[in-house]
Write an enzyme that holds these catalytic residues in place. Sequence first.
Site, PDB file in Angstrom:
ATOM      1  N   GLY A   1       0.825  -1.201   0.000  1.00 12.63           N
ATOM      2  CA  GLY A   1       0.000   0.000   0.000  1.00 12.63           C
ATOM      3  C   GLY A   1       0.862   1.254   0.000  1.00 12.63           C
ATOM      4  O   GLY A   1       2.090   1.191  -0.070  1.00 12.63           O
TER       5      GLY A   1
ATOM      6  N   ASP B   1       0.690   5.685   1.501  1.00 14.49           N
ATOM      7  CA  ASP B   1      -0.067   6.761   2.147  1.00 14.49           C
ATOM      8  C   ASP B   1      -0.309   7.913   1.181  1.00 14.49           C
ATOM      9  O   ASP B   1      -1.279   8.654   1.325  1.00 14.49           O
ATOM     10  CB  ASP B   1       0.692   7.248   3.385  1.00 14.49           C
ATOM     11  CG  ASP B   1       0.816   6.135   4.391  1.00 14.49           C
ATOM     12  OD1 ASP B   1      -0.224   5.636   4.844  1.00 14.49           O
ATOM     13  OD2 ASP B   1       1.948   5.720   4.682  1.00 14.49           O
TER      14      ASP B   1
ATOM     15  N   GLY C   1       2.682   4.798   7.152  1.00 13.64           N
ATOM     16  CA  GLY C   1       1.548   5.127   8.024  1.00 13.64           C
ATOM     17  C   GLY C   1       1.323   4.061   9.081  1.00 13.64           C
ATOM     18  O   GLY C   1       0.775   4.334  10.151  1.00 13.64           O
TER      19      GLY C   1
ATOM     20  N   GLU D   1       9.170  -2.954   4.792  1.00 15.12           N
ATOM     21  CA  GLU D   1       8.509  -2.876   3.486  1.00 15.12           C
ATOM     22  C   GLU D   1       9.521  -2.500   2.409  1.00 15.12           C
ATOM     23  O   GLU D   1       9.526  -3.078   1.319  1.00 15.12           O
ATOM     24  CB  GLU D   1       7.379  -1.830   3.523  1.00 15.12           C
ATOM     25  CG  GLU D   1       6.179  -2.282   4.331  1.00 15.12           C
ATOM     26  CD  GLU D   1       5.121  -1.209   4.467  1.00 15.12           C
ATOM     27  OE1 GLU D   1       3.935  -1.559   4.457  1.00 15.12           O
ATOM     28  OE2 GLU D   1       5.455  -0.016   4.598  1.00 15.12           O
TER      29      GLU D   1
ATOM     30  N   LYS E   1      -5.306   8.839  -2.140  1.00 10.61           N
ATOM     31  CA  LYS E   1      -3.848   8.826  -1.930  1.00 10.61           C
ATOM     32  C   LYS E   1      -3.078   9.563  -3.032  1.00 10.61           C
ATOM     33  O   LYS E   1      -1.877   9.753  -2.923  1.00 10.61           O
ATOM     34  CB  LYS E   1      -3.349   7.368  -1.880  1.00 10.61           C
ATOM     35  CG  LYS E   1      -4.074   6.451  -0.903  1.00 10.61           C
ATOM     36  CD  LYS E   1      -3.691   6.739   0.518  1.00 10.61           C
ATOM     37  CE  LYS E   1      -4.329   5.804   1.519  1.00 10.61           C
ATOM     38  NZ  LYS E   1      -3.915   4.436   1.469  1.00 10.61           N
TER      39      LYS E   1
HETATM   40  C1  5RP Z   1       2.469   0.758   6.403  1.00 13.97           C
HETATM   41  C2  5RP Z   1       2.242   1.369   5.066  1.00 13.97           C
HETATM   42  C3  5RP Z   1       0.905   1.136   4.451  1.00 13.97           C
HETATM   43  O1  5RP Z   1       1.071   0.433   3.261  1.00 13.97           O
HETATM   44  C4  5RP Z   1       0.256   2.472   4.223  1.00 13.97           C
HETATM   45  O2  5RP Z   1       0.136   3.133   5.480  1.00 13.97           O
HETATM   46  C5  5RP Z   1      -1.130   2.354   3.569  1.00 13.97           C
HETATM   47  O3  5RP Z   1      -2.030   1.748   4.439  1.00 13.97           O
HETATM   48  P1  5RP Z   1      -3.592   1.678   4.133  1.00 13.97           P
HETATM   49  O4  5RP Z   1      -3.755   0.817   2.920  1.00 13.97           O
HETATM   50  O5  5RP Z   1      -4.209   1.101   5.393  1.00 13.97           O
HETATM   51  O6  5RP Z   1      -4.063   3.105   3.891  1.00 13.97           O
HETATM   52  O7  5RP Z   1       3.066   2.016   4.490  1.00 13.97           O
HETATM   53  O8  5RP Z   1       3.690   1.185   6.948  1.00 13.97           O
END
Ligand code: 5RP
Length: 226
Positions: free
Chosen positions: A86, A88, A99, A106, A124
């Site tokens: 994913g 942010d 996030g 990651e 996003k």
């Molecule tokens: C975690 C991340 C997530 O991929 C990012 O926060 C997106 O999360 P979501 O799909 O719940 O909005 O980077 O560290």
Amino acid sequence: MKRGGTDDQKRRAAESAAEAVESGTTVGLGTGSTAGFAIDHLGDRIDEGLDITGIPTSYQSRQRAHKAGIPLATLEDDRPDIAIDGADQFAGTTLIKGGGAAHAREKIVDSAADRLLIVADPTKEAEILDHPVPVEVLPDARPTVASRIEGLDGEPQLRAAERKDGPVVTDNGNLVLDCEFGAIESPETLAARLSAIPGVVEHGLFVGLADEIHVGTADGVVVRTE
Ligand code: 5RP
């Protein structure tokens, strides 16, 4: 810190990326709500005969993959052919992540993959990145890293835990500074400057890593490649 599209948008994006996974491959499993839907869909495809191994990027993604029935490995065993994660915020294929405070692992797993597919909802997307950049720091280095970030015209804020008194502690035992820089005109330059600060474990700018962004909309999926 998180922006929110609908679960339907997230699920559409996630299923679109999970459909790109081929049997016999190793898959990096991202963290967060949208990547979680991709993990679930890979689990459904395993029930229908898909043969994959997953490499999780966090405690959360490991638990979700375990529940979905995805056999797991580590980077000691294998390298991912593809990763699904994913974001942010994204502008083009440049991302801000972290996030969920999982951006260090990651980035390790995503950058080891031959292909990185990002799954996101339309909230996003940005013309210019301006979301605070999460910076994971060694606990002892928090004051010195914070001063260096102020020297880069950033405003660091220690991320507070929501259901624990005190700060968020990452899966790696470190702290997170959410750093406001306003509009980030040159993510490459900022990324290099943050990486050069002693005590920074990893920051959430992902430059030149994503191959495709699958954006789930109200009635379909748009795939961005640049
Ligand atoms: C975690 C991340 C997530 O991929 C990012 O926060 C997106 O999360 P979501 O799909 O719940 O909005 O980077 O560290």
